[in-house]
Design a protein around this motif. Sequence first.
Motif, PDB file in Angstrom:
ATOM      1  N   VAL A  39     -32.164  34.095  41.198  1.00 49.33           N
ATOM      2  CA  VAL A  39     -30.733  34.367  41.336  1.00 49.33           C
ATOM      3  C   VAL A  39     -30.095  33.240  42.132  1.00 49.33           C
ATOM      4  CG1 VAL A  39     -29.013  36.047  42.096  1.00 49.33           C
ATOM      5  CG2 VAL A  39     -31.274  36.831  41.387  1.00 49.33           C
ATOM      6  N   LEU A  40     -29.121  32.583  41.521  1.00 56.10           N
ATOM      7  CA  LEU A  40     -28.480  31.430  42.167  1.00 56.10           C
ATOM      8  C   LEU A  40     -27.026  31.761  42.448  1.00 56.10           C
ATOM      9  CD1 LEU A  40     -29.987  29.273  39.402  1.00 56.10           C
ATOM     10  CD2 LEU A  40     -30.418  28.655  41.759  1.00 56.10           C
ATOM     11  N   ASP A  41     -26.664  31.778  43.725  1.00 53.50           N
ATOM     12  CA  ASP A  41     -25.298  32.116  44.117  1.00 53.50           C
ATOM     13  C   ASP A  41     -24.540  30.809  44.387  1.00 53.50           C
ATOM     14  OD1 ASP A  41     -23.049  33.490  44.832  1.00 53.50           O
ATOM     15  OD2 ASP A  41     -23.893  34.405  46.637  1.00 53.50           O
ATOM     16  N   GLU A  42     -23.698  30.398  43.468  1.00 50.74           N
ATOM     17  CA  GLU A  42     -22.904  29.159  43.607  1.00 50.74           C
ATOM     18  C   GLU A  42     -23.771  27.966  43.997  1.00 50.74           C
ATOM     19  OE1 GLU A  42     -19.769  28.505  43.084  1.00 50.74           O
ATOM     20  OE2 GLU A  42     -18.995  30.499  42.735  1.00 50.74           O
ATOM     21  N   PRO A  43     -24.806  27.664  43.200  1.00 57.37           N
ATOM     22  CA  PRO A  43     -25.729  26.604  43.641  1.00 57.37           C
ATOM     23  C   PRO A  43     -25.118  25.215  43.647  1.00 57.37           C
ATOM     24  CG  PRO A  43     -26.224  27.267  41.400  1.00 57.37           C
ATOM     25  CD  PRO A  43     -25.173  28.225  41.897  1.00 57.37           C
ATOM     26  N   THR A  44     -24.049  25.007  42.890  1.00 56.27           N
ATOM     27  CA  THR A  44     -23.520  23.638  42.801  1.00 56.27           C
ATOM     28  C   THR A  44     -22.179  23.478  43.509  1.00 56.27           C
ATOM     29  OG1 THR A  44     -22.601  24.173  40.638  1.00 56.27           O
ATOM     30  CG2 THR A  44     -24.723  23.053  40.667  1.00 56.27           C
ATOM     31  N   ALA A  45     -21.773  24.482  44.296  1.00 58.17           N
ATOM     32  CA  ALA A  45     -20.498  24.364  45.007  1.00 58.17           C
ATOM     33  C   ALA A  45     -20.577  23.176  45.970  1.00 58.17           C
ATOM     34  CB  ALA A  45     -20.203  25.649  45.764  1.00 58.17           C
ATOM     35  N   GLY A  46     -19.644  22.262  45.823  1.00 56.91           N
ATOM     36  CA  GLY A  46     -19.557  21.145  46.764  1.00 56.91           C
ATOM     37  C   GLY A  46     -20.662  20.106  46.657  1.00 56.91           C
ATOM     38  N   VAL A  47     -21.435  20.095  45.571  1.00 58.57           N
ATOM     39  CA  VAL A  47     -22.451  19.044  45.452  1.00 58.57           C
ATOM     40  C   VAL A  47     -21.992  17.994  44.442  1.00 58.57           C
ATOM     41  CG1 VAL A  47     -24.306  20.700  45.986  1.00 58.57           C
ATOM     42  CG2 VAL A  47     -23.884  20.064  43.618  1.00 58.57           C
ATOM     43  N   ASP A  48     -22.501  16.775  44.594  1.00 56.62           N
ATOM     44  CA  ASP A  48     -21.992  15.704  43.725  1.00 56.62           C
ATOM     45  C   ASP A  48     -22.553  15.819  42.300  1.00 56.62           C
ATOM     46  OD1 ASP A  48     -24.466  14.430  43.584  1.00 56.62           O
ATOM     47  OD2 ASP A  48     -24.073  13.321  45.417  1.00 56.62           O
ATOM     48  N   VAL A  49     -21.957  15.046  41.408  1.00 55.23           N
ATOM     49  CA  VAL A  49     -22.250  15.165  39.977  1.00 55.23           C
ATOM     50  C   VAL A  49     -23.741  14.947  39.680  1.00 55.23           C
ATOM     51  CG1 VAL A  49     -21.683  14.217  37.703  1.00 55.23           C
ATOM     52  CG2 VAL A  49     -19.938  14.355  39.462  1.00 55.23           C
ATOM     53  N   ASP A  50     -24.316  13.941  40.351  1.00 50.41           N
ATOM     54  CA  ASP A  50     -25.730  13.609  40.139  1.00 50.41           C
ATOM     55  C   ASP A  50     -26.638  14.777  40.472  1.00 50.41           C
ATOM     56  OD1 ASP A  50     -26.096  11.172  39.146  1.00 50.41           O
ATOM     57  OD2 ASP A  50     -26.995  10.310  40.968  1.00 50.41           O
ATOM     58  N   LEU A  51     -26.396  15.342  41.662  1.00 54.42           N
ATOM     59  CA  LEU A  51     -27.232  16.440  42.123  1.00 54.42           C
ATOM     60  C   LEU A  51     -27.033  17.663  41.240  1.00 54.42           C
ATOM     61  CD1 LEU A  51     -29.088  17.874  44.010  1.00 54.42           C
ATOM     62  CD2 LEU A  51     -27.230  18.126  45.644  1.00 54.42           C
ATOM     63  N   ARG A  52     -25.791  17.870  40.824  1.00 53.85           N
ATOM     64  CA  ARG A  52     -25.507  19.016  39.968  1.00 53.85           C
ATOM     65  C   ARG A  52     -26.342  18.916  38.690  1.00 53.85           C
ATOM     66  NH1 ARG A  52     -19.467  20.124  38.444  1.00 53.85           N
ATOM     67  NH2 ARG A  52     -19.077  19.457  40.562  1.00 53.85           N
ATOM     68  N   ARG A  53     -26.380  17.708  38.140  1.00 54.01           N
ATOM     69  CA  ARG A  53     -27.142  17.518  36.905  1.00 54.01           C
ATOM     70  C   ARG A  53     -28.633  17.775  37.157  1.00 54.01           C
ATOM     71  NH1 ARG A  53     -25.780  12.283  33.961  1.00 54.01           N
ATOM     72  NH2 ARG A  53     -23.788  13.324  33.902  1.00 54.01           N
ATOM     73  N   THR A  54     -29.153  17.243  38.266  1.00 51.46           N
ATOM     74  CA  THR A  54     -30.574  17.461  38.598  1.00 51.46           C
ATOM     75  C   THR A  54     -30.871  18.951  38.708  1.00 51.46           C
ATOM     76  OG1 THR A  54     -30.335  15.518  39.987  1.00 51.46           O
ATOM     77  CG2 THR A  54     -32.382  16.737  40.213  1.00 51.46           C
ATOM     78  N   LEU A  55     -29.982  19.657  39.399  1.00 49.57           N
ATOM     79  CA  LEU A  55     -30.204  21.097  39.587  1.00 49.57           C
ATOM     80  C   LEU A  55     -30.215  21.830  38.256  1.00 49.57           C
ATOM     81  CD1 LEU A  55     -28.109  21.983  42.763  1.00 49.57           C
ATOM     82  CD2 LEU A  55     -30.548  21.574  42.572  1.00 49.57           C
ATOM     83  N   TRP A  56     -29.280  21.456  37.382  1.00 50.39           N
ATOM     84  CA  TRP A  56     -29.226  22.155  36.090  1.00 50.39           C
ATOM     85  C   TRP A  56     -30.417  21.831  35.218  1.00 50.39           C
ATOM     86  CZ3 TRP A  56     -27.257  26.068  37.260  1.00 50.39           C
ATOM     87  CH2 TRP A  56     -25.985  26.205  37.789  1.00 50.39           C
ATOM     88  N   GLU A  57     -30.886  20.578  35.267  1.00 52.31           N
ATOM     89  CA  GLU A  57     -32.077  20.223  34.484  1.00 52.31           C
ATOM     90  C   GLU A  57     -33.248  21.077  34.933  1.00 52.31           C
ATOM     91  OE1 GLU A  57     -32.248  18.507  31.801  1.00 52.31           O
ATOM     92  OE2 GLU A  57     -30.090  18.188  32.008  1.00 52.31           O
ATOM     93  N   PHE A  58     -33.400  21.184  36.245  1.00 49.53           N
ATOM     94  CA  PHE A  58     -34.518  21.942  36.805  1.00 49.53           C
ATOM     95  C   PHE A  58     -34.392  23.424  36.448  1.00 49.53           C
ATOM     96  CE2 PHE A  58     -36.908  23.319  40.821  1.00 49.53           C
ATOM     97  CZ  PHE A  58     -38.135  23.109  40.217  1.00 49.53           C
ATOM     98  N   THR A  59     -33.173  23.952  36.575  1.00 57.15           N
ATOM     99  CA  THR A  59     -32.955  25.373  36.268  1.00 57.15           C
ATOM    100  C   THR A  59     -33.232  25.649  34.789  1.00 57.15           C
ATOM    101  OG1 THR A  59     -31.171  25.247  37.873  1.00 57.15           O
ATOM    102  CG2 THR A  59     -31.313  27.259  36.615  1.00 57.15           C
ATOM    103  N   LYS A  60     -32.804  24.731  33.930  1.00 55.84           N
ATOM    104  CA  LYS A  60     -33.029  24.911  32.485  1.00 55.84           C
ATOM    105  C   LYS A  60     -34.526  24.903  32.168  1.00 55.84           C
ATOM    106  CE  LYS A  60     -30.088  21.992  30.297  1.00 55.84           C
ATOM    107  NZ  LYS A  60     -28.956  21.363  29.681  1.00 55.84           N
TER     108      LYS A  60
END
Length: 309
Positions: free
Chosen positions: A157-178
């Motif tokens: 369960v991820l509660d706003e995992p990308t709030a306030g993070v930069d584009v690069d990190l957001r992409r990394t997080l989504w790749e990992f989550t996927k």
Amino acid sequence: MKAVEFQAVEKYYDSFQALKGVSFDVEEGEFFGLLGPNGAGKSTLINSMSGLVTPSSGSISVLGHDVIADYRKTRRALGLVPQELIADPFFNIRELLELQSGYFGIKGPQQQKWIDELLERLALSEKAKSLTHQLSGGMKRRALIAMALVHKPKVLVLDEPTAGVDVDLRRTLWEFTKELHAQGHTIILTTHYLEEAEALCNRVAIMQEGQIKALDKTSALLSRHAYRYLRVVTPHSKKDLVPELQSRLEESDGNGILLKVKKEECMSSVLGWLHQSGIAIEDISSRDASLEEVFLDLTSGKAQETKNV
Ligand code: ADP
């Protein structure tokens, strides 16, 4: 089996009712989006899954285990990524991950390997010996994700995992989550980035004022929407449009105009009104509503009322 079942969940904070009888299921293996404006009750609902909040009535089960009666089994099945990292003055990131593993009774070389992998995947290897207050905001967020994954939970369960993070990190997080989703984990996500929810989630629930306003497959929510959008690239401005188009105008900018047209409306009438307006048309394209537009349509009635108060 259902990954999560919410049954008539209510929550009162004193006399304020934050959850007004929420019922829905999340299937195993789903990528599920829980959306809603600030204050809708999303965190209250999510925190009720992990015991951080105790519902006033109703029940919640995770993989068939009741979150109150079977607390330990539920915690084992659940990885929760909260919004904030609680600072720890004594233990470094690696030690915190080891402690968390110990809490779940997992030890040994396999676990050390998993911790190494998590640190590596979340680009935290170099910070493994840092204390929490020595990390940047983005690093803290990645540390939270590592903490939630340390016991390989079936439901993440991820509660706003990308709030306030930069584009690069957001992409990394989504790749990992996927990737985790592809491996069979059930993912439940709250986010304000609706284009992300649209791209990632099989189903979404839209919450407002402690209730579910809509819940459906993402594609069904989008196609059920009564409007389509027509972008007209034109050097003319909105004042040149005939009244029929003025009333359908969603926005106008330097590139042209965006019209919001009922799906049942005949395209040839719209084209006729454009012709009557006598404007030069450089390009024209039509598309269905985005999740953001559906979301705003479903939730903005109340926002309007609040504005008028
Ligand atoms: P969301 O996550 O959708 O922004 P929350 O679950 O955080 O919504 O909050 C829902 C409502 O409950 C809000 O009106 C909020 O002010 C209220 N609320 C949340 N936590 C508490 C608390 N501990 N005490 C009193 N009211 C709270």
